[in-house]
Scaffold this active site. Structure first.
Site, PDB file in Angstrom:
ATOM      1  N   ASN A 111       0.868  -1.184   0.000  1.00 33.13           N
ATOM      2  CA  ASN A 111       0.000   0.000   0.000  1.00 33.13           C
ATOM      3  C   ASN A 111       0.901   1.229   0.000  1.00 33.13           C
ATOM      4  O   ASN A 111       1.512   1.552   1.012  1.00 33.13           O
ATOM      5  CB  ASN A 111      -0.889  -0.032   1.254  1.00 33.13           C
ATOM      6  CG  ASN A 111      -1.735   1.227   1.390  1.00 33.13           C
ATOM      7  OD1 ASN A 111      -1.779   2.057   0.486  1.00 33.13           O
ATOM      8  ND2 ASN A 111      -2.403   1.368   2.534  1.00 33.13           N
ATOM      9  N   LYS A 146       0.049   4.251  -0.232  1.00 35.16           N
ATOM     10  CA  LYS A 146      -0.612   5.413   0.380  1.00 35.16           C
ATOM     11  C   LYS A 146      -0.394   6.653  -0.516  1.00 35.16           C
ATOM     12  O   LYS A 146      -0.336   6.512  -1.741  1.00 35.16           O
ATOM     13  CB  LYS A 146      -0.101   5.616   1.808  1.00 35.16           C
ATOM     14  CG  LYS A 146      -0.244   4.320   2.634  1.00 35.16           C
ATOM     15  CD  LYS A 146      -0.024   4.496   4.100  1.00 35.16           C
ATOM     16  CE  LYS A 146      -0.192   3.140   4.786  1.00 35.16           C
ATOM     17  NZ  LYS A 146      -0.064   3.206   6.234  1.00 35.16           N
ATOM     18  N   HIS A 158      -9.424   0.804   5.040  1.00 33.33           N
ATOM     19  CA  HIS A 158      -8.140   1.069   5.704  1.00 33.33           C
ATOM     20  C   HIS A 158      -8.376   2.003   6.892  1.00 33.33           C
ATOM     21  O   HIS A 158      -9.206   2.906   6.820  1.00 33.33           O
ATOM     22  CB  HIS A 158      -7.151   1.695   4.720  1.00 33.33           C
ATOM     23  CG  HIS A 158      -5.759   1.712   5.266  1.00 33.33           C
ATOM     24  ND1 HIS A 158      -5.338   2.649   6.177  1.00 33.33           N
ATOM     25  CD2 HIS A 158      -4.712   0.867   5.081  1.00 33.33           C
ATOM     26  CE1 HIS A 158      -4.085   2.385   6.522  1.00 33.33           C
ATOM     27  NE2 HIS A 158      -3.684   1.310   5.870  1.00 33.33           N
ATOM     28  N   GLU A 170      -6.833   4.463   7.933  1.00 30.42           N
ATOM     29  CA  GLU A 170      -6.685   5.896   7.637  1.00 30.42           C
ATOM     30  C   GLU A 170      -7.963   6.443   7.004  1.00 30.42           C
ATOM     31  O   GLU A 170      -8.338   7.592   7.225  1.00 30.42           O
ATOM     32  CB  GLU A 170      -5.451   6.114   6.743  1.00 30.42           C
ATOM     33  CG  GLU A 170      -4.172   5.900   7.538  1.00 30.42           C
ATOM     34  CD  GLU A 170      -2.996   5.336   6.771  1.00 30.42           C
ATOM     35  OE1 GLU A 170      -2.977   5.421   5.524  1.00 30.42           O
ATOM     36  OE2 GLU A 170      -2.088   4.785   7.439  1.00 30.42           O
ATOM     37  N   GLU A 191      -4.931  -5.057  10.523  1.00 27.79           N
ATOM     38  CA  GLU A 191      -3.914  -4.029  10.714  1.00 27.79           C
ATOM     39  C   GLU A 191      -4.184  -3.299  12.031  1.00 27.79           C
ATOM     40  O   GLU A 191      -4.969  -2.339  12.050  1.00 27.79           O
ATOM     41  CB  GLU A 191      -3.957  -3.018   9.568  1.00 27.79           C
ATOM     42  CG  GLU A 191      -3.696  -3.616   8.207  1.00 27.79           C
ATOM     43  CD  GLU A 191      -3.203  -2.579   7.218  1.00 27.79           C
ATOM     44  OE1 GLU A 191      -2.086  -2.741   6.722  1.00 27.79           O
ATOM     45  OE2 GLU A 191      -3.914  -1.597   6.956  1.00 27.79           O
ATOM     46  N   GLY A 220       2.698   2.325  10.724  1.00 31.30           N
ATOM     47  CA  GLY A 220       3.617   3.445  10.553  1.00 31.30           C
ATOM     48  C   GLY A 220       4.338   3.847  11.826  1.00 31.30           C
ATOM     49  O   GLY A 220       4.958   4.911  11.886  1.00 31.30           O
ATOM     50  N   SER A 241       3.720  -2.063  10.338  1.00 37.07           N
ATOM     51  CA  SER A 241       5.178  -2.121  10.532  1.00 37.07           C
ATOM     52  C   SER A 241       5.765  -3.495  10.223  1.00 37.07           C
ATOM     53  O   SER A 241       6.731  -3.922  10.847  1.00 37.07           O
ATOM     54  CB  SER A 241       5.557  -1.656  11.942  1.00 37.07           C
ATOM     55  OG  SER A 241       5.144  -0.315  12.132  1.00 37.07           O
TER      56      SER A 241
HETATM   57  P1  13P Z   1       3.196   0.392   7.615  1.00 37.13           P
HETATM   58  O1  13P Z   1       3.725  -0.888   7.023  1.00 37.13           O
HETATM   59  O2  13P Z   1       3.910   1.615   7.117  1.00 37.13           O
HETATM   60  O3  13P Z   1       3.095   0.318   9.104  1.00 37.13           O
HETATM   61  O4  13P Z   1       1.689   0.557   7.072  1.00 37.13           O
HETATM   62  C1  13P Z   1       0.834  -0.509   7.157  1.00 37.13           C
HETATM   63  C2  13P Z   1      -0.398  -0.188   6.398  1.00 37.13           C
HETATM   64  O5  13P Z   1      -1.151   0.692   6.770  1.00 37.13           O
HETATM   65  C3  13P Z   1      -0.639  -0.914   5.145  1.00 37.13           C
HETATM   66  O6  13P Z   1      -1.925  -0.695   4.674  1.00 37.13           O
END
Ligand code: 13P
Length: 252
Positions: free
Chosen positions: A9, A11, A97, A99, A169, A175, A215
């Site tokens: 992803n 983003k 997601h 976010e 997740e 992140g 992560s």
């Molecule tokens: P990270 O791997 O940067 O923690 O992000 C995970 C994520 O949100 C994948 O959709």
């Protein structure tokens, strides 16, 4: 047998030029047969999708959107419909997601609509769920995941449901550099598989790919993917570095 999947992803990262360079670098690393049975998916920003589908047309890499509209068409300025995604050859779509849930207030009812629209368009939803730290600390993690999954997915027919990929997740791990331990991740994945078994039966539950995200990186993917109910990963930051992403793809 359920599929092993590593999805990246991206983003809101990379310009189109950077995105094409990244995908080309990844394609140089992936050769016939050197990734075993892993399925590779990347989810670049909307603006890149068409070009990246073109660039990857002779490779094993599948291309996903990061989001889709919860309406079919019409006066929804700024939105991108599943028909638009389908028309350029998008195969998968991230839905729910964290976010999107937290910054854009997407709730389970809205996600349920998105999942159904994607399925109708022949696009495979990668449905994301996860608890925030407070919910984990208060011991509410299992009820949170249960309501996210059951409210967004469990009115699907068994046939429709069987097309879904689920990504767990934990929001506190996204992140942050803090990864769920393999035991924590496995515990939740086993819980999710059990939920699916109760609703759709063992066969469908056994066939559902459950990805871990948060992560996950080149150093820890191996241990996470070795867990019985972890079938791969949804990777954020580490998917922006071709070498790291390739290491994760080959971590099964
Ligand atoms: P990270 O791997 O940067 O923690 O992000 C995970 C994520 O949100 C994948 O959709």
């Amino acid at each position: 047998m359920r599929k092993k999947i590593v999805a990246g992803n991206w983003k809101m990262n990379t310009t189109i030029q950077e995105g094409i360079a990244l995908v080309n670098e990844l394609q140089k690393l992936i050769h016939d047969g050197n990734i075993g049975s892993a399925n590779v998916i990347i989810a670049p920003p909307f603006t890149h999708l068409s070009e990246i589908i073109n660039v990857t047309k002779n490779s094993v890499i599948k291309v996903s959107a990061q989001n889709c509209a919860n309406e079919l068409k019409g006066a929804f300025t700024g939105e991108v419909s599943v028909a638009m995604l389908q028309s350029i050859g998008v195969s998968h779509c991230l839905i729910g997601h964290s976010e999107r849930r937290s910054y854009y207030h997407e709730d389970n009812a809205m996600l349920n609509k998105k999942v159904k629209l994607a399925l109708q368009a022949g696009i495979t939803p990668i449905f994301c769920c996860g608890e925030v730290l407070k919910e984990r600390e208060e011991g509410k993690l299992f009820e949170v995941i249960k309501s996210q999954i059951s409210e967004a997915l469990f009115d699907l027919s068994a046939d429709d449901y069987s097309k879904i990929i689920i990504a767990y997740e934990p929001v506190w791990a996204i992140g942050t550099g803090v990864t769920a331990s393999p035991a924590q991740a496995q515990e939740m994945h086993a819980f999710i598989r059990n939920l699916i078994t109760e609703k759709y039966g063992k066969q469908i539950a056994d066939e559902t790919s459950l990805l871990y995200g948060g992560s996950c990186n080149a150093a820890n993917a191996n241990e996470l993917f070795a867990q019985a109910d972890i079938d791969g990963g949804l990777i954020g930051g580490a998917s922006l570095k071709a070498a790291d992403f390739y290491t994760i793809i080959t971590s099964f």
